[in-house]
Design an enzyme around this catalytic site. Structure first.
Site, PDB file in Angstrom:
ATOM      1  N   GLY A 162       0.833  -1.192   0.000  1.00 46.78           N
ATOM      2  CA  GLY A 162       0.000   0.000   0.000  1.00 46.78           C
ATOM      3  C   GLY A 162       0.862   1.233   0.000  1.00 46.78           C
ATOM      4  O   GLY A 162       2.062   1.175  -0.306  1.00 46.78           O
ATOM      5  N   VAL A 205       4.465  -5.631   2.800  1.00 45.37           N
ATOM      6  CA  VAL A 205       4.592  -6.609   3.882  1.00 45.37           C
ATOM      7  C   VAL A 205       4.852  -7.973   3.259  1.00 45.37           C
ATOM      8  O   VAL A 205       4.230  -8.348   2.267  1.00 45.37           O
ATOM      9  CB  VAL A 205       3.320  -6.665   4.754  1.00 45.37           C
ATOM     10  CG1 VAL A 205       3.471  -7.709   5.858  1.00 45.37           C
ATOM     11  CG2 VAL A 205       3.026  -5.303   5.365  1.00 45.37           C
ATOM     12  N   ASP A 241      -4.746   5.013  14.518  1.00 46.60           N
ATOM     13  CA  ASP A 241      -5.251   4.509  13.235  1.00 46.60           C
ATOM     14  C   ASP A 241      -5.924   3.154  13.439  1.00 46.60           C
ATOM     15  O   ASP A 241      -5.758   2.245  12.639  1.00 46.60           O
ATOM     16  CB  ASP A 241      -4.129   4.401  12.204  1.00 46.60           C
ATOM     17  CG  ASP A 241      -4.662   4.261  10.774  1.00 46.60           C
ATOM     18  OD1 ASP A 241      -5.839   4.619  10.541  1.00 46.60           O
ATOM     19  OD2 ASP A 241      -3.909   3.798   9.890  1.00 46.60           O
TER      20      ASP A 241
END
Length: 344
Positions: free
Chosen positions: A71, A76, A191
């Site tokens: 993203g 990852v 977040d």
């Protein structure tokens, strides 16, 4: 976008990055087969040796890298490291805001010293990037425990199968336990949302992705605006996910742990209703949340029409109150969730 907050106002003194941040924004050395790739001392805390995580990543021991997500933050990977299955996160350098990218990397370490069953564990971190990942233009690498391939977002929206009450209560309890632990150590996540809550194969929720987190000064955690100003706490930073962001943060006011409670309220609503919180133009939603107390709808939703559902509706509305001090703390939330188990 507002100017980024200086890194030295986001981190404890022993986690300040070096003023020479150039060495943190690009690979320091290429992997050449050595057992370890050490980071110069000035790029990491002097007390790193006594920490629960390592400031040296043994790149030769990092094997079987498989991409599992990407993203705006970076990528990852699932990998093997020192005999353990791990997740490896590379933090991407943003060409438009390099300082914000560095702050995001260092923020990932706010919970690195902490160990809790409902918080993803940091194993190692380095401002170096192995040559195999240099193409990603990354500024650092974080090796973490691998908590599984699912997150709460996929659990909520990836299946039409109903989420049993005992199950969503267990998920909610796990999240609140993790938040309570973080808040007790002065860490606010900022977040929290279903995509940032991993769900292990055993069904345990773990809070992940600390790239927007802050470590609060003790003077700010319970004090008023004057205490925050005296402690040098900056206004709330830009970032995070707007659908879950507390109104006081949208207004640029000071950060407290109650911002995470607001985000939890939205997340709990998603667990029960399994819809997106808002639809429509982003800017209109942001304005309405602040100016008109806009929240996701609860009236007419079947999930809130049982005895347990009505108790949950009351709790959700308290969590997303526009008045931050009136929101329950994480320990108080745990008590309410425990009581909710008796409702039918």
């Amino acid at each position: 976008m507002p100017s980024p907050i200086p890194a030295t106002r986001l981190l404890p003194k022993d986690l300040y990055p070096s003023p020479d941040t150039g060495t943190c924004s690009s690979p320091l050395a290429k992997y050449s087969g050595d057992a370890t790739l050490k980071v110069p001392v000035h790029n990491f805390p002097r007390r790193a040796a006594g920490r629960l995580w390592s400031s040296v990543v043994q790149w030769k021991e990092l094997r079987s890298m498989q991409p599992i997500g990407s993203g705006g933050f970076g990528s990852v990977y699932k990998a093997r490291y020192l005999g353990e299955t791990v997740a490896v996160k590379t933090v991407k350098k943003c060409a438009k805001n390099k300082l914000a990218s560095r702050q995001s990397f260092w923020a990932e370490l706010h919970a690195a010293d902490l160990r809790h069953a409902n918080v993803v564990r940091v194993i190692a971190a380095s401002a170096c990037v192995p040559s195999t990942l240099e193409h990603e233009n990354s500024i650092g690498t974080v090796v973490m425990e691998y908590a599984g391939s699912r997150n709460l977002h996929s659990v909520i929206y990836g299946s039409t199968e109903a989420i049993a009450a005992d199950r969503w209560l267990a998920y909610a309890t796990d999240i609140v336990r993790g938040l309570g632990f973080l808040h007790s150590h002065g860490v606010v996540h900022l977040d929290l949302k279903p995509a940032n809550v991993l769900v292990s194969k055993d069904g345990v929720c773990k809070i992940a992705d600390f790239g927007c987190s802050l470590k609060l000064d003790k003077a700010c955690e319970g004090g008023g605006a004057a205490a925050a100003a005296a402690a040098g706490r900056p206004p709330s930073p830009a970032g995070g996910t707007y659908t879950h962001r507390a109104p006081e943060l949208l207004k640029g006011e000071r950060v407290t742990a109650k911002a995470d409670i607001f985000s939890f309220g939205i997340t709990l609503w998603q667990l029960l209703v399994r819809e997106q919180p808002y639809t429509g133009d982003r800017h209109h939603i942001l304005y309405a949340v602040v100016a008109h107390n806009l929240r996701p709808p609860v009236q007419g939703k079947p999930a809130f029409q049982t005895g347990r559902g009505r108790a949950c509706e009351t709790l959700v509305c308290r969590c997303w109150s526009g008045d931050a001090p009136s929101r329950p703390s994480a320990p108080a939330l745990l008590g309410h969730l425990d009581e909710m188990r008796t409702h039918s």
